[in-house]
Design a protein around this motif. Structure first.
Motif, mmCIF file in Angstrom:
data_model
loop_
_atom_site.group_PDB
_atom_site.id
_atom_site.type_symbol
_atom_site.label_atom_id
_atom_site.label_comp_id
_atom_site.label_asym_id
_atom_site.label_seq_id
_atom_site.Cartn_x
_atom_site.Cartn_y
_atom_site.Cartn_z
ATOM 1 N N UNK A 139 0.844 -1.210 0.000
ATOM 2 C CA UNK A 139 0.000 0.000 0.000
ATOM 3 C C UNK A 139 0.874 1.254 0.000
ATOM 4 N N UNK A 140 1.956 1.192 0.759
ATOM 5 C CA UNK A 140 2.890 2.325 0.823
ATOM 6 C C UNK A 140 3.420 2.619 -0.589
ATOM 7 N N UNK A 141 3.751 1.573 -1.323
ATOM 8 C CA UNK A 141 4.199 1.757 -2.710
ATOM 9 C C UNK A 141 3.095 2.404 -3.536
ATOM 10 N N UNK A 142 1.854 1.942 -3.326
ATOM 11 C CA UNK A 142 0.707 2.535 -4.019
ATOM 12 C C UNK A 142 0.596 4.025 -3.732
ATOM 13 N N UNK A 143 0.785 4.384 -2.480
ATOM 14 C CA UNK A 143 0.722 5.805 -2.090
ATOM 15 C C UNK A 143 1.846 6.593 -2.765
ATOM 16 N N UNK A 144 3.021 5.987 -2.838
ATOM 17 C CA UNK A 144 4.155 6.659 -3.491
ATOM 18 C C UNK A 144 3.886 6.871 -4.977
ATOM 19 N N UNK A 145 3.089 5.982 -5.562
ATOM 20 C CA UNK A 145 2.780 6.078 -6.988
ATOM 21 C C UNK A 145 1.647 7.072 -7.263
ATOM 22 N N UNK A 146 0.905 7.437 -6.228
ATOM 23 C CA UNK A 146 -0.113 8.469 -6.425
ATOM 24 C C UNK A 146 -1.554 8.089 -6.131
ATOM 25 N N UNK A 147 -1.787 6.962 -5.445
ATOM 26 C CA UNK A 147 -3.171 6.668 -5.063
ATOM 27 C C UNK A 147 -3.598 7.635 -3.955
ATOM 28 N N UNK A 148 -4.897 7.844 -3.830
ATOM 29 C CA UNK A 148 -5.390 8.841 -2.882
ATOM 30 C C UNK A 148 -5.611 8.273 -1.489
ATOM 31 N N UNK A 149 -5.963 6.992 -1.452
ATOM 32 C CA UNK A 149 -6.282 6.416 -0.158
ATOM 33 C C UNK A 149 -5.872 4.950 -0.129
ATOM 34 N N UNK A 150 -5.414 4.503 1.030
ATOM 35 C CA UNK A 150 -5.004 3.102 1.148
ATOM 36 C C UNK A 150 -5.740 2.475 2.326
ATOM 37 N N UNK A 151 -6.346 1.318 2.063
ATOM 38 C CA UNK A 151 -7.071 0.619 3.128
ATOM 39 C C UNK A 151 -6.456 -0.767 3.318
ATOM 40 N N UNK A 152 -6.125 -1.053 4.548
ATOM 41 C CA UNK A 152 -5.511 -2.333 4.867
ATOM 42 C C UNK A 152 -6.479 -3.144 5.725
ATOM 43 N N UNK A 153 -6.898 -4.299 5.207
ATOM 44 C CA UNK A 153 -7.724 -5.192 6.023
ATOM 45 C C UNK A 153 -6.760 -6.183 6.685
ATOM 46 N N UNK A 154 -6.648 -6.072 8.000
ATOM 47 C CA UNK A 154 -5.633 -6.851 8.719
ATOM 48 C C UNK A 154 -6.175 -8.248 8.992
ATOM 49 N N UNK A 155 -5.722 -9.202 8.195
ATOM 50 C CA UNK A 155 -6.208 -10.572 8.326
ATOM 51 C C UNK A 155 -5.057 -11.501 7.958
ATOM 52 N N UNK A 156 -4.313 -11.908 8.937
ATOM 53 C CA UNK A 156 -3.049 -12.590 8.672
ATOM 54 C C UNK A 156 -3.207 -14.074 8.375
ATOM 55 N N UNK A 157 -4.243 -14.683 8.905
ATOM 56 C CA UNK A 157 -4.271 -16.148 9.006
ATOM 57 C C UNK A 157 -4.967 -16.870 7.847
ATOM 58 N N UNK A 158 -5.769 -16.149 7.090
ATOM 59 C CA UNK A 158 -6.673 -16.863 6.184
ATOM 60 C C UNK A 158 -6.402 -16.541 4.722
ATOM 61 N N UNK A 159 -5.124 -16.426 4.391
ATOM 62 C CA UNK A 159 -4.720 -15.990 3.054
ATOM 63 C C UNK A 159 -5.273 -16.817 1.917
ATOM 64 N N UNK A 160 -5.614 -18.092 2.177
ATOM 65 C CA UNK A 160 -6.089 -18.913 1.063
ATOM 66 C C UNK A 160 -7.580 -19.244 1.151
ATOM 67 N N UNK A 161 -8.313 -18.496 1.951
ATOM 68 C CA UNK A 161 -9.766 -18.700 2.009
ATOM 69 C C UNK A 161 -10.420 -17.614 1.149
ATOM 70 N N UNK A 162 -10.578 -17.919 -0.133
ATOM 71 C CA UNK A 162 -10.947 -16.864 -1.083
ATOM 72 C C UNK A 162 -12.327 -16.253 -0.806
ATOM 73 N N UNK A 163 -13.270 -17.065 -0.335
ATOM 74 C CA UNK A 163 -14.599 -16.501 -0.057
ATOM 75 C C UNK A 163 -14.516 -15.498 1.090
ATOM 76 N N UNK A 164 -13.760 -15.841 2.119
ATOM 77 C CA UNK A 164 -13.598 -14.943 3.261
ATOM 78 C C UNK A 164 -12.998 -13.612 2.810
ATOM 79 N N UNK A 165 -11.948 -13.688 1.996
ATOM 80 C CA UNK A 165 -11.279 -12.468 1.535
ATOM 81 C C UNK A 165 -12.229 -11.633 0.682
ATOM 82 N N UNK A 166 -12.977 -12.314 -0.207
ATOM 83 C CA UNK A 166 -13.932 -11.596 -1.051
ATOM 84 C C UNK A 166 -15.018 -10.941 -0.196
#
Lengths: 333, 275
Positions: free
Chosen positions: B69-96
């Motif tokens: 996200x920091x890189x995104x901000x450096x490139x010129x995005x206006x806002x960055x949102x981080x959903x903090x969810x460390x454990x479930x990286x491969x549960x696609x329905x949950x992420x969606x």
């Protein structure tokens, strides 16, 4: 009630894709000795083609074939196929839904997964039963590692299969099977989400899709230009295969990015992979190293591609490739 | 116009992937923005530069993902949102579902994402988001134009408002589709040439805030049964089976060719009479 499996069948041009028959093979293996039905969904615009394809599906083990026919399905689109598929699922309540990991299948499966709140294991290359549980293997990290996954939730379970990794269903000799009549879906399903196809430009000179091809002839920087790729195409045509490329060849503008195999780009697992003028960077190897037989043609005897090739030819591809094409032509006459 | 870019921070798969104790070795590994998401991000920035737009990037993942996200901000995005969810990286329905909850109140005109992530490789999350939000999509875009039917010279569009005219890669062929906004578009390689962040951009981005969201609040509205029914679990992780060098064919070109064809026919890989 027995097990019910729904296959999302797919036509390419007027014929069934091989991956659909492979999906039927997977369905037969899933049913194994259990009682159950295999149903297929098929969309398209040409009624005669659809009827022929339905017969073909039945010959390969489908018990029911549901057909969505009409201009809206030309070309087939995930968004237009979705409502009829959802209504079939509602009726059949299948335990498994299987599609090919093709452009169409990989758009449909996630939408079905979200709508059905179903588990989805994508791009599988094998399955096996272990302690009563079905385990599905798939490549991750662009082919640099593999994982096995199991479904943990309730059915339906969604699978997409990578072309060329499962044996196609055998032809049933059951007479009854051959008499399966396609069920044309007449009932209006829900309105699909809005989308119109304006135009399709066919750029692939061969009708064989790269990921589905049993034989791939791939070129790298050594091919030196688009003219060199014509030599590879001639060889691929003679072998009934498709042409692919390394990133170096795509970056150099020798061919289209859609042909790129490797890291970014496609992962292929053909029976025969002929690497021409490809040095064999690790990024490229990731996309093809699981091919059954690998042939490397390269001028540089130290090219890393030779370390994984079953047959290595140290030589000039501009000499060897036309010779191969000519020899094959002679063989085929 | 409001554009949301879905981003995933991935292991740099250009690097060697090592497996220790049944896990991908992350220690000392390099993490990057998923290359396909870079095309999505670049496209959003170009639309912003040409027509004016607000660009919001969202990511789901562990702490380290904020670097993307920091890189995104450096490139010129206006806002960055981080959903903090460390454990479930491969549960696609949950992420969606998490993403859909964050996106819904933002009412974007366009959601851009990569065709798939190079680590897990399913290409599932963006299209699940599209389904959950009941938005149309065009996937594997290699060219994207936005405008009214008139501006895009589309005569028979049944929709008013802004449309997306998308050239998409369908297994090598190019299919041109029209979809009305709001919509989801996924980026294929070739869509554009992503830029690099500038030093002043990087410096400025350091001071910008990243909005943090948490599953505990976002999943309150999500049916727990849906989360459990959609679960799949990894049972093993292993490296590809190693391959060793086979034989080098000797002689001149003609002899090598003959030997090769002979071997391939012997091994039943090609047939004498044609395929």
């Amino acid at each position: 009630m027995g097990t019910s499996i729904l296959i999302i069948a797919e036509l390419k041009g007027s014929t069934l894709r091989r991956v659909t028959l492979e999906a039927l093979g997977v369905a037969a293996a899933l049913l194994h000795e259990r009682s159950g039905d295999i149903a297929c969904f098929l969309a398209g615009s040409n009624k005669a083609d659809l009827e022929l394809a339905s017969k073909e599906l039945a010959r390969h083990g489908a018990h029911h074939v549901y057909v969505a026919s009409g201009e809206a399905h030309q070309p087939i689109q995930a968004l237009t196929s979705l409502p009829p598929i959802l209504s079939i699922i509602k009726e059949l309540k299948p335990q498994y839904i299987i599609a090919g990991h093709t452009a169409y299948g990989r758009e449909l499966a996630p939408r079905l997964a979200a709508e059905l709140k179903a588990g989805y294991i994508a791009d599988i290359i094998s399955m096996e039963e272990f302690e009563g549980q079905l385990q599905f293997t798939r490549p991750i990290y662009a082919g640099k590692a593999f994982e096995t996954r199991t479904f943990h939730g309730t059915s339906p379970h969604l699978l997409t299969i990578r072309p060329n990794n499962f044996a196609p269903a055998s032809v049933a000799d059951d007479v009854e099977q051959a008499n399966v009549e396609p069920i044309f879906i007449t009932e209006e399903a829900a309105t699909p989400l809005p989308s119109i196809v304006k135009n399709v430009v066919q750029r692939m000179s061969s009708s064989i899709d790269l990921t589905e091809a049993e034989i791939v002839v791939a070129g790298g920087r050594g091919v030196r230009g688009s003219d060199g790729f014509k030599l590879l195409q001639a060889l691929a045509d003679e072998l009934g295969g498709a042409v692919g490329a390394s990133r170096a060849a795509c970056d150099a503008g020798y061919c289209d990015y859609s042909l790129q195999i490797g890291q970014t780009g496609k992962v292929v697992t053909p029976q025969l992979y002929i690497a021409c003028g490809i040095s064999g960077a690790i990024q490229h190897l990731a996309g093809m190293s699981q091919s059954r037989t690998i042939v490397a043609i390269n001028k540089d005897p130290d090219a890393p591609i030779f370390s994984i090739a079953d047959y290595g030819i140290v030589g000039d591809l501009f000499e060897v490739v036309p010779l191969l094409t000519a020899e094959l032509k002679a063989l085929h006459q | 116009m409001k554009i949301i870019v879905l981003m995933k921070q991935t292991f740099d798969t250009e690097e060697k992937v090592e497996i220790t104790n049944g896990m991908i070795e992350e220690h000392g590994a390099k993490f990057v923005i998923n290359p396909y998401d870079e095309y999505a991000l670049e496209e959003a920035l170009r639309i912003k530069e040409q027509n004016g737009a607000e660009v919001i990037a969202i990511t789901v993942g562990p702490e380290r993902s904020s670097v993307a996200l920091r890189t995104g901000l450096a490139l010129g995005i206006d806002q960055a949102i981080m959903i903090c969810d460390a454990e479930h990286g491969d549960h696609s329905y949950r992420i969606a579902a998490l993403l859909a909850e964050v996106i819904k109140p933002l009412k974007p005109d366009l959601i851009l994402a990569g065709l798939f992530a190079v680590d897990s490789g399913s290409g599932s999350v963006a299209l699940q988001v599209a389904q959950l939000l009941q938005l149309p999509h065009a996937s594997a875009a290699v060219k994207l134009r936005l405008g009214t039917a008139e501006e895009l010279l589309i005569e028979d569009a049944p929709w008013s408002g802004t449309l997306a005219l998308v050239d998409r890669d369908v297994e090598g062929d190019v299919e041109t589709v029209v979809i009305p906004l709001p919509a989801v578009v996924t980026a294929q390689q070739g869509l554009n040439d992503p830029r690099y962040p500038s030093l002043p951009g990087i410096m400025k981005a350091k001071k910008k805030a990243i909005i943090e969201r948490y599953p505990s609040e976002l999943l309150a509205e999500v049916n727990q049964d849906d989360l459990s029914s959609s679960l799949t679990v990894r049972t093993a992780l292993f490296p590809p089976s190693p391959r060793s060098a086979g034989k080098r064919l000797s002689g001149d070109g003609s002899q090598q060719t003959k030997q090769l064809l002979h071997s391939l026919i012997e091994a039943n890989i090609i047939q004498r009479g044609g395929n």
